[in-house]
Write a protein that holds these residues in place. Structure first.
Motif, PDB file in Angstrom:
ATOM      1  N   LEU A   1       0.698  -0.896   0.153  1.00  0.00           N
ATOM      2  CA  LEU A   1      -0.155  -0.454  -0.410  1.00  0.00           C
ATOM      3  C   LEU A   1       0.386   1.378   0.151  1.00  0.00           C
ATOM      4  O   LEU A   1       0.317   2.367  -0.856  1.00  0.00           O
ATOM      5  CB  LEU A   1      -1.102   0.034   1.104  1.00  0.00           C
ATOM      6  CG  LEU A   1      -1.572   1.123   1.360  1.00  0.00           C
ATOM      7  CD1 LEU A   1      -2.732   1.201   0.192  1.00  0.00           C
ATOM      8  CD2 LEU A   1      -2.274   1.403   2.742  1.00  0.00           C
ATOM      9  N   ILE A   2       1.803   1.147   0.877  1.00  0.00           N
ATOM     10  CA  ILE A   2       2.890   2.490   0.844  1.00  0.00           C
ATOM     11  C   ILE A   2       3.462   2.389  -0.551  1.00  0.00           C
ATOM     12  O   ILE A   2       3.448   3.853  -0.981  1.00  0.00           O
ATOM     13  CB  ILE A   2       4.276   2.277   1.960  1.00  0.00           C
ATOM     14  CG1 ILE A   2       3.683   1.955   2.914  1.00  0.00           C
ATOM     15  CG2 ILE A   2       4.806   3.436   1.698  1.00  0.00           C
ATOM     16  CD1 ILE A   2       4.364   2.057   4.255  1.00  0.00           C
ATOM     17  N   ALA A   3       3.890   1.395  -1.149  1.00  0.00           N
ATOM     18  CA  ALA A   3       4.412   1.369  -2.554  1.00  0.00           C
ATOM     19  C   ALA A   3       3.378   2.315  -3.485  1.00  0.00           C
ATOM     20  O   ALA A   3       3.832   2.763  -4.375  1.00  0.00           O
ATOM     21  CB  ALA A   3       4.382  -0.055  -3.146  1.00  0.00           C
ATOM     22  N   LEU A   4       2.480   1.546  -3.434  1.00  0.00           N
ATOM     23  CA  LEU A   4       1.251   2.283  -4.149  1.00  0.00           C
ATOM     24  C   LEU A   4       0.824   4.158  -3.640  1.00  0.00           C
ATOM     25  O   LEU A   4       1.042   4.588  -5.436  1.00  0.00           O
ATOM     26  CB  LEU A   4       0.123   1.633  -4.739  1.00  0.00           C
ATOM     27  CG  LEU A   4      -0.201  -0.161  -5.076  1.00  0.00           C
ATOM     28  CD1 LEU A   4      -1.295  -0.480  -4.560  1.00  0.00           C
ATOM     29  CD2 LEU A   4      -0.140   0.569  -6.423  1.00  0.00           C
ATOM     30  N   ILE A   5       0.578   4.496  -3.286  1.00  0.00           N
ATOM     31  CA  ILE A   5       1.073   5.920  -2.329  1.00  0.00           C
ATOM     32  C   ILE A   5       2.400   6.392  -2.398  1.00  0.00           C
ATOM     33  O   ILE A   5       2.223   7.780  -3.714  1.00  0.00           O
ATOM     34  CB  ILE A   5       1.198   5.516  -0.629  1.00  0.00           C
ATOM     35  CG1 ILE A   5       0.254   5.539  -0.458  1.00  0.00           C
ATOM     36  CG2 ILE A   5       1.227   7.242  -0.588  1.00  0.00           C
ATOM     37  CD1 ILE A   5      -0.265   5.071   1.137  1.00  0.00           C
ATOM     38  N   ALA A   6       3.403   6.299  -2.777  1.00  0.00           N
ATOM     39  CA  ALA A   6       4.708   6.685  -3.179  1.00  0.00           C
ATOM     40  C   ALA A   6       4.686   6.857  -4.727  1.00  0.00           C
ATOM     41  O   ALA A   6       4.899   7.465  -5.498  1.00  0.00           O
ATOM     42  CB  ALA A   6       6.052   5.935  -2.505  1.00  0.00           C
ATOM     43  N   ALA A   7       3.744   5.323  -5.505  1.00  0.00           N
ATOM     44  CA  ALA A   7       3.542   5.764  -6.970  1.00  0.00           C
ATOM     45  C   ALA A   7       3.490   6.434  -7.878  1.00  0.00           C
ATOM     46  O   ALA A   7       3.535   7.309  -8.900  1.00  0.00           O
ATOM     47  CB  ALA A   7       4.068   4.280  -7.667  1.00  0.00           C
ATOM     48  N   ALA A   8       1.815   6.722  -7.017  1.00  0.00           N
ATOM     49  CA  ALA A   8       0.935   7.423  -7.360  1.00  0.00           C
ATOM     50  C   ALA A   8       1.110   8.823  -7.095  1.00  0.00           C
ATOM     51  O   ALA A   8       0.957   9.994  -7.880  1.00  0.00           O
ATOM     52  CB  ALA A   8      -0.484   7.528  -6.646  1.00  0.00           C
TER      53      ALA A   8
END
Length: 433
Positions: free
Chosen positions: A159-166
């Protein structure tokens, strides 16, 4: 222990929210949850688990006491001379106190730290970090609880990776960008550990639904790995890619040695080869700075120069834990865009606040922890992926400490503490209770 497990999972679930939402309210909940979890553990831990927990954490508690004692010493009042205000009775006091002593008729009580309040807060955060490790170790001694924690850790990092990528994709300017990508790096290793978990459980749990569970678990692990790896690659930073890559290679090497039964000689050959390659890559990646605390930084020159000046003026014993922010107004330029309002690496910040000896002591402690977990992985049969993943994450965090300042965030220390506690708890064989 069910409620204690819920508290631990609650701490993990807070991490993505803390990174996505600015503010100090959510991070302030961490010490409260840690204290609640430790109380529940002390009440509900079974006698057999309690004995194993004591054996696992005895050396850790002794080692963890050293930084705690040093932080307390930094806050101790060290009186200055009343008759000679500019002469310090104790050479340990920070030099700043001698420059202000002349303005006080009755003298002042100095200390090693220049900001006792900030150091007291840092002391509370450190105790919370140690408490999280102890909580995670106690909860994950049980295999079923360990599985739940590993899956939750992986989900949080994804979830953190998705937040960072977004954030990078849509140009949102995430304030905790470095910390988010550091968490995504841990997610690469945790997703690989989940894949190992799925494969081992398929081998040991033969049932009519095992194939369906295996396919679902393997697919979920692959998706998690791809998301975390893609987020790091999208950051377009060779250093951010290098850190989790080293951890992943270490994890795969441990699994390979066990699966192929290569023994100590095979493990040694793999270790030497990987070390030579890593040293060559590190040497090539190092910048112009001869200081390892700044050699791998890829940030704007103003931020690096700001940290360099503070490092150059920092006393041998440090400016005090948590006192970096108190120094910034002195060194920052009047231009608001001239450098970030933080140190460029966690290694540099630790050296400034706690002193250079404590930095290298921390590196030594991390290395010892890594070796302890690797030894636990080599001595285990089933579930060796837990300590192997813990060792790989410690290696990744150690490298990240010389790349950015994410380790001093609010979410990454939580994940790091839980991962280490999980690896430590599973570094010895399971006992049936």
């Amino acid at each position: 222990m069910f409620i204690a497990l819920g508290v631990l999972l609650g701490l993990i679930s807070l991490c993505p929210i803390i990174l996505a939402v600015d503010g100090s309210i959510l991070p302030s909940l961490i010490p409260l949850l840690v204290a609640l979890g430790l109380i529940l553990v002390s009440i509900n831990l079974a006698p057999g688990e309690a004995q194993r927990f004591a054996n696992l954490t005895k050396l850790f508690v002794i080692g963890a006491a050293i930084p705690a004692i040093w932080i307390l010493l930094q806050m101790l009042p060290l009186p200055l001379s009343r008759t000679q205000p500019m002469a310090t009775i104790s050479e340990l006091a920070h030099p700043v106190w001698t420059s202000v002593a002349a303005g006080f008729r009755h003298g002042v009580n100095g200390s090693i730290t220049i900001d006792i309040g900030a150091t007291a807060i840092a002391f509370a955060r450190y105790l919370s970090f140690v408490g999280m490790i102890l909580l995670a170790t106690a909860v994950t001694i049980n295999r079923d609880r360990a599985e739940s924690v590993l899956v939750s850790l992986t989900a949080a990092t994804v979830l953190i990776a998705l937040i960072a990528a977004a954030s990078d994709l849509f140009g949102l300017g995430l304030r905790t960008r470095d910390e988010a990508f550091d968490c995504a790096g841990l997610g690469v290793i945790l997703s690989a550990a989940c894949a190992a978990l799925v494969f081992e459980r398929r081998e040991t749990r033969r049932s009519g639904k095992s194939d369906a569970r295996f396919r679902f678990g393997a697919l979920a692990s692959l998706v998690a790995f791809v998301i975390c790896a893609a987020a790091i690659v999208a950051a377009r930073s060779g250093s951010l890619i290098f850190a989790p890559s080293c951890g992943l290679v270490m994890f795969c090497a441990v699994i390979l040695v066990r699966r192929l039964d290569l023994g100590r000689w095979g493990a040694g050959a793999i270790g030497v080869t990987a070390s030579v390659i890593a040293i060559a890559l590190v040497t090539g990646a190092a910048g112009r700075s001869s200081d390892p605390r700044l050699a791998f930084v890829k940030k704007d020159a103003a931020s690096v120069e700001l940290t360099q000046r503070i490092l150059a003026d920092a006393p041998f014993l440090g400016d005090g834990a948590g006192a970096f922010e108190a120094l910034l107004p002195i060194y920052q330029s009047t231009d608001p865009g001239a450098g970030e309002g933080q140190a460029v690496t966690a290694a540099a910040k630790l050296s400034i606040e706690m002193g250079r000896p404590m930095l290298w002591l921390a590196v030594l402690a991390a290395t010892i922890a890594l070796l302890v977990l690797l030894r636990g992985a080599s001595n285990r049969g089933r579930d060796s992926f837990y300590p192997a993943a813990g060792a790989a994450c410690v290696a990744t965090l150690l490298i990240q400490a010389f790349i950015n300042v994410g380790l001093f965030g609010s979410a990454l220390p939580v994940l790091a503490a839980v991962i280490f506690g999980l690896g430590l708890a599973q570094s010895q064989g399971r006992i049936s209770y």
